[in-house]
Structures are given as structure tokens and as C-alpha cells.
Design an enzyme around this catalytic site. Sequence first.
Site, PDB file in Angstrom:
ATOM      1  N   LYS A  41      45.605 -16.094   5.951  1.00  0.00           N
ATOM      2  CA  LYS A  41      46.901 -16.078   5.475  1.00  0.00           C
ATOM      3  C   LYS A  41      46.971 -14.548   4.958  1.00  0.00           C
ATOM      4  O   LYS A  41      47.989 -13.968   5.417  1.00  0.00           O
ATOM      5  CB  LYS A  41      47.120 -17.025   4.030  1.00  0.00           C
ATOM      6  CG  LYS A  41      47.146 -18.473   4.489  1.00  0.00           C
ATOM      7  CD  LYS A  41      47.286 -19.426   3.398  1.00  0.00           C
ATOM      8  CE  LYS A  41      46.673 -19.239   2.083  1.00  0.00           C
ATOM      9  NZ  LYS A  41      45.250 -19.406   1.983  1.00  0.00           N
ATOM     10  N   ARG A  72      51.557 -24.314  -4.273  1.00  0.00           N
ATOM     11  CA  ARG A  72      50.428 -25.113  -4.082  1.00  0.00           C
ATOM     12  C   ARG A  72      50.468 -26.575  -4.464  1.00  0.00           C
ATOM     13  O   ARG A  72      49.568 -27.243  -4.207  1.00  0.00           O
ATOM     14  CB  ARG A  72      49.406 -24.179  -4.830  1.00  0.00           C
ATOM     15  CG  ARG A  72      48.434 -23.416  -3.846  1.00  0.00           C
ATOM     16  CD  ARG A  72      47.552 -22.861  -4.823  1.00  0.00           C
ATOM     17  NE  ARG A  72      46.344 -22.278  -4.028  1.00  0.00           N
ATOM     18  CZ  ARG A  72      46.151 -21.119  -3.725  1.00  0.00           C
ATOM     19  NH1 ARG A  72      46.948 -20.086  -3.885  1.00  0.00           N
ATOM     20  NH2 ARG A  72      44.788 -20.888  -3.109  1.00  0.00           N
ATOM     21  N   ARG A 103      33.501 -12.690   3.127  1.00  0.00           N
ATOM     22  CA  ARG A 103      34.828 -12.145   3.091  1.00  0.00           C
ATOM     23  C   ARG A 103      34.562 -10.965   1.919  1.00  0.00           C
ATOM     24  O   ARG A 103      33.825 -11.502   0.768  1.00  0.00           O
ATOM     25  CB  ARG A 103      35.785 -12.838   2.346  1.00  0.00           C
ATOM     26  CG  ARG A 103      37.009 -12.387   1.787  1.00  0.00           C
ATOM     27  CD  ARG A 103      38.385 -13.344   1.642  1.00  0.00           C
ATOM     28  NE  ARG A 103      38.188 -14.201   0.736  1.00  0.00           N
ATOM     29  CZ  ARG A 103      39.249 -14.900   0.635  1.00  0.00           C
ATOM     30  NH1 ARG A 103      40.315 -14.887   1.134  1.00  0.00           N
ATOM     31  NH2 ARG A 103      39.088 -16.024  -0.069  1.00  0.00           N
ATOM     32  N   ARG A 119      34.557 -11.733  -4.358  1.00  0.00           N
ATOM     33  CA  ARG A 119      35.286 -12.869  -5.383  1.00  0.00           C
ATOM     34  C   ARG A 119      34.184 -13.607  -5.972  1.00  0.00           C
ATOM     35  O   ARG A 119      33.672 -14.455  -4.993  1.00  0.00           O
ATOM     36  CB  ARG A 119      36.345 -13.414  -4.766  1.00  0.00           C
ATOM     37  CG  ARG A 119      37.795 -12.487  -4.785  1.00  0.00           C
ATOM     38  CD  ARG A 119      38.832 -13.003  -3.819  1.00  0.00           C
ATOM     39  NE  ARG A 119      39.066 -14.378  -4.403  1.00  0.00           N
ATOM     40  CZ  ARG A 119      40.284 -15.053  -3.493  1.00  0.00           C
ATOM     41  NH1 ARG A 119      40.607 -14.571  -2.599  1.00  0.00           N
ATOM     42  NH2 ARG A 119      40.272 -16.415  -4.026  1.00  0.00           N
ATOM     43  N   ARG A 171      37.581 -25.671  -4.008  1.00  0.00           N
ATOM     44  CA  ARG A 171      38.839 -25.247  -3.732  1.00  0.00           C
ATOM     45  C   ARG A 171      39.293 -25.908  -2.306  1.00  0.00           C
ATOM     46  O   ARG A 171      40.283 -26.458  -2.135  1.00  0.00           O
ATOM     47  CB  ARG A 171      38.783 -23.780  -3.292  1.00  0.00           C
ATOM     48  CG  ARG A 171      38.711 -23.069  -4.590  1.00  0.00           C
ATOM     49  CD  ARG A 171      38.082 -21.500  -4.540  1.00  0.00           C
ATOM     50  NE  ARG A 171      39.064 -20.743  -3.698  1.00  0.00           N
ATOM     51  CZ  ARG A 171      38.900 -19.735  -3.012  1.00  0.00           C
ATOM     52  NH1 ARG A 171      37.479 -19.292  -2.848  1.00  0.00           N
ATOM     53  NH2 ARG A 171      39.681 -18.958  -2.214  1.00  0.00           N
TER      54      ARG A 171
HETATM   55  P1  ADP Z   1      43.162 -16.351   2.920  1.00  0.00           P
HETATM   56  O1  ADP Z   1      44.441 -15.515   2.367  1.00  0.00           O
HETATM   57  O2  ADP Z   1      43.817 -17.568   3.762  1.00  0.00           O
HETATM   58  O3  ADP Z   1      42.422 -16.894   1.721  1.00  0.00           O
HETATM   59  P2  ADP Z   1      41.965 -14.100   4.319  1.00  0.00           P
HETATM   60  O4  ADP Z   1      43.211 -13.553   5.059  1.00  0.00           O
HETATM   61  O5  ADP Z   1      41.535 -13.325   3.062  1.00  0.00           O
HETATM   62  O6  ADP Z   1      42.309 -15.657   4.073  1.00  0.00           O
HETATM   63  O7  ADP Z   1      40.882 -14.538   5.441  1.00  0.00           O
HETATM   64  C1  ADP Z   1      39.469 -15.102   4.902  1.00  0.00           C
HETATM   65  C2  ADP Z   1      38.340 -14.065   5.547  1.00  0.00           C
HETATM   66  O8  ADP Z   1      38.278 -14.499   6.933  1.00  0.00           O
HETATM   67  C3  ADP Z   1      38.404 -12.697   5.595  1.00  0.00           C
HETATM   68  O9  ADP Z   1      37.101 -12.361   5.360  1.00  0.00           O
HETATM   69  C4  ADP Z   1      39.064 -12.252   6.931  1.00  0.00           C
HETATM   70  O10 ADP Z   1      38.779 -11.081   7.137  1.00  0.00           O
HETATM   71  C5  ADP Z   1      38.439 -13.164   7.818  1.00  0.00           C
HETATM   72  N1  ADP Z   1      39.528 -13.684   8.729  1.00  0.00           N
HETATM   73  C6  ADP Z   1      40.811 -13.851   8.988  1.00  0.00           C
HETATM   74  N2  ADP Z   1      41.077 -14.324  10.138  1.00  0.00           N
HETATM   75  C7  ADP Z   1      40.201 -14.364  10.744  1.00  0.00           C
HETATM   76  C8  ADP Z   1      40.135 -14.867  12.325  1.00  0.00           C
HETATM   77  N3  ADP Z   1      41.152 -14.878  12.926  1.00  0.00           N
HETATM   78  N4  ADP Z   1      38.747 -14.881  12.623  1.00  0.00           N
HETATM   79  C9  ADP Z   1      37.894 -14.506  12.091  1.00  0.00           C
HETATM   80  N5  ADP Z   1      37.728 -14.097  10.738  1.00  0.00           N
HETATM   81  C10 ADP Z   1      38.944 -13.999  10.160  1.00  0.00           C
HETATM   82  P1  ADP Z   2      42.883 -18.287  -1.364  1.00  0.00           P
HETATM   83  O1  ADP Z   2      41.657 -17.469  -0.651  1.00  0.00           O
HETATM   84  O2  ADP Z   2      42.601 -19.588  -1.699  1.00  0.00           O
HETATM   85  O3  ADP Z   2      44.130 -18.235  -0.419  1.00  0.00           O
HETATM   86  P2  ADP Z   2      44.193 -16.876  -3.637  1.00  0.00           P
HETATM   87  O4  ADP Z   2      43.948 -15.707  -3.853  1.00  0.00           O
HETATM   88  O5  ADP Z   2      45.491 -17.564  -2.988  1.00  0.00           O
HETATM   89  O6  ADP Z   2      42.833 -17.973  -2.911  1.00  0.00           O
HETATM   90  O7  ADP Z   2      44.102 -17.845  -5.022  1.00  0.00           O
HETATM   91  C1  ADP Z   2      43.034 -17.737  -5.745  1.00  0.00           C
HETATM   92  C2  ADP Z   2      42.851 -18.670  -6.929  1.00  0.00           C
HETATM   93  O8  ADP Z   2      44.134 -18.340  -7.715  1.00  0.00           O
HETATM   94  C3  ADP Z   2      43.201 -20.196  -6.656  1.00  0.00           C
HETATM   95  O9  ADP Z   2      41.880 -20.903  -6.342  1.00  0.00           O
HETATM   96  C4  ADP Z   2      43.930 -20.629  -7.869  1.00  0.00           C
HETATM   97  O10 ADP Z   2      42.842 -20.574  -9.007  1.00  0.00           O
HETATM   98  C5  ADP Z   2      44.623 -19.751  -8.413  1.00  0.00           C
HETATM   99  N1  ADP Z   2      46.274 -19.677  -7.860  1.00  0.00           N
HETATM  100  C6  ADP Z   2      46.600 -18.767  -6.942  1.00  0.00           C
HETATM  101  N2  ADP Z   2      48.012 -19.275  -6.572  1.00  0.00           N
HETATM  102  C7  ADP Z   2      48.088 -20.167  -7.110  1.00  0.00           C
HETATM  103  C8  ADP Z   2      49.200 -21.484  -7.387  1.00  0.00           C
HETATM  104  N3  ADP Z   2      50.271 -21.278  -6.750  1.00  0.00           N
HETATM  105  N4  ADP Z   2      48.920 -22.303  -8.237  1.00  0.00           N
HETATM  106  C9  ADP Z   2      47.931 -22.690  -8.708  1.00  0.00           C
HETATM  107  N5  ADP Z   2      46.890 -21.825  -8.897  1.00  0.00           N
HETATM  108  C10 ADP Z   2      46.891 -20.926  -8.129  1.00  0.00           C
END
Ligand code: ADP
Ligand code: ADP
Length: 213
Positions: free
Chosen positions: A13, A88, A127, A155, A166
Site C-alpha cells: 500500500k 482499520r 522490508r 521496523r 498482525r
Molecule cells: P504496506 O504499506 O502495505 O505495509 P509496503 O508498501 O511497505 O506495504 O510494501 C511491503 C514490502 O514489500 C516493502 O519492502 C516493499 O518494497 C515490497 N513490495 C511492495 N510491492 C511489491 C511488489 N509488487 N512485489 C514485491 N515486493 C513489493
Molecule cells: P502496515 O505495514 O501494517 O500497513 P502501518 O504502518 O499501517 O503498517 O501500521 C503500523 C501499526 O500502527 C499497526 O500495526 C497498528 O499498531 C498501528 N496503526 C496504524 N494505523 C492504525 C489504525 N487505523 N488503527 C489502529 N492502529 C493503527
Amino acid sequence: MRIIFLGPPGAGKGTQSQNICRDYGIRQISTGEILRKHTTEGTELGKEAANFMKRGELVPDNLMIDIIISELKKPEFAKGFLLDGFPRTPVQAEALDGIMAKYGIKLTCVLVLEVPHEEIVKRISLRRTDRKTGKTYHLLFNPPPPGEALELYQREDDHEDTVKHRLVVYESRTKPLIKYYSSMGLAHRINGVGTLEEVYGKITKILDEQIHK
Ligand code: ADP
Ligand code: ADP
């Protein structure tokens, strides 16, 4: 455009949000990044949130809703926004409906990025996040550009056991939102397996259709 980005942790995302915001002229609101900033700065909210985040639990709804209320007041989001990581839970989704009704604005669509759990574990385990910008990379699939002064770290909640938890939390508390937004005719499911470019191609197809509707 006002977009919600739903999908399990590590689906891509954040990565795709950057492309969308660049090409469609809107701003991203990442609640995870906002919380991580508070934690780094050691604010009261940051300290409280960290207790939940490090265990892979959700931060309580009331805290999250307060964050969104104050974000959406900012003038830079008047032109549109992409919500990454919010809502969420059903309580957060209903609160967002209320806030938007108050402003007389509507959602354009909800993008649901779907990626199987085995793939997610591969993505999250390698990541790395840049401390300064919050931008994420993948050591194999999306390596950081050489020569840039990045402060990459892993992280605390990206270690395998926490990731698995998660995913359980996502299934039980966030997944019901897909039904919620489908019943409003807003949800678009996207298969998130494929290269970054392939996935982005599917996203732009949906967003371009929304613009020309
Ligand atoms: P989110 O915001 O949903 O938690 P991220 O955008 O941080 O996810 O992506 C999670 C990990 O996967 C990152 O290390 C990112 O570089 C990698 N990633 C994102 N899209 C792809 C893809 N299409 N194929 C392989 N790896 C990906
Ligand atoms: P992801 O890689 O899962 O997309 P985020 O960076 O969005 O991770 O979120 C990291 C953490 O921050 C979550 O596991 C949760 O603990 C907290 N968090 C983020 N957004 C929310 C939300 N809308 N409601 C509750 N907790 C949240």
C-alpha cells in the site's frame, strides 16, 4: 479524489500510494507513519501507541479517530487524499463516514490490495524503512538506490512472529471493511501479486475509470 487503501500489512500500500499521489495530485495520510513519528518524538500519544504497535495490536479507535479528525482539517487535504492504514475497524469506518458527511464530501473509491500470506511474509521480512522519509524498500524486490543517504532500519513490528499476529488482527478486525465498502459499491479488489509496475497498472486502470465516470 478521495481514496481508501485497504489490504493486509506488507501488501504494498505504501509503495503504491507514492505513485498514486505523484500522478493524481493528492496527498497520502499514513496513520502508521504518523504514529511512528509520535513514537520517535516521544509524545504522550507516541508512548501510548507504542505499547500496541510493538505487539502488532491495533491502537485504540478513539486515539485513531482523533488523529484523522485533526489531519482532515488541514487545508492540503482539501483537494483530495489517500488514506493508507485507516480505517482499520468498523468503528473507525463509521467515524470516517460521519466526518466526511460533516464536510459534505464523499469517497471516490476503496482500493483493496490482495496478497497471499506467504508472499506477505517474504515482502515484510526484507522490508527496510527510511527513518527520514518513511519510504520503504525491499532488499531484493525494490532495492534502495545506490548513493542516496538513507537511514534504513527494520521496523520492530516487522519481525516474523509479530507479522503473523498482525495478519491475524487484519483478518479479524479489518477484513470486514471489504464487505462494508462493497455494499456501498465502492470497493475494487486488486490482485497485488506481480511486479510493482504490473500492480500499479491495475490501480491506474481503476482510478482512470473513476475520473471518466
Ligand atoms: P504496506 O504499506 O502495505 O505495509 P509496503 O508498501 O511497505 O506495504 O510494501 C511491503 C514490502 O514489500 C516493502 O519492502 C516493499 O518494497 C515490497 N513490495 C511492495 N510491492 C511489491 C511488489 N509488487 N512485489 C514485491 N515486493 C513489493
Ligand atoms: P502496515 O505495514 O501494517 O500497513 P502501518 O504502518 O499501517 O503498517 O501500521 C503500523 C501499526 O500502527 C499497526 O500495526 C497498528 O499498531 C498501528 N496503526 C496504524 N494505523 C492504525 C489504525 N487505523 N488503527 C489502529 N492502529 C493503527
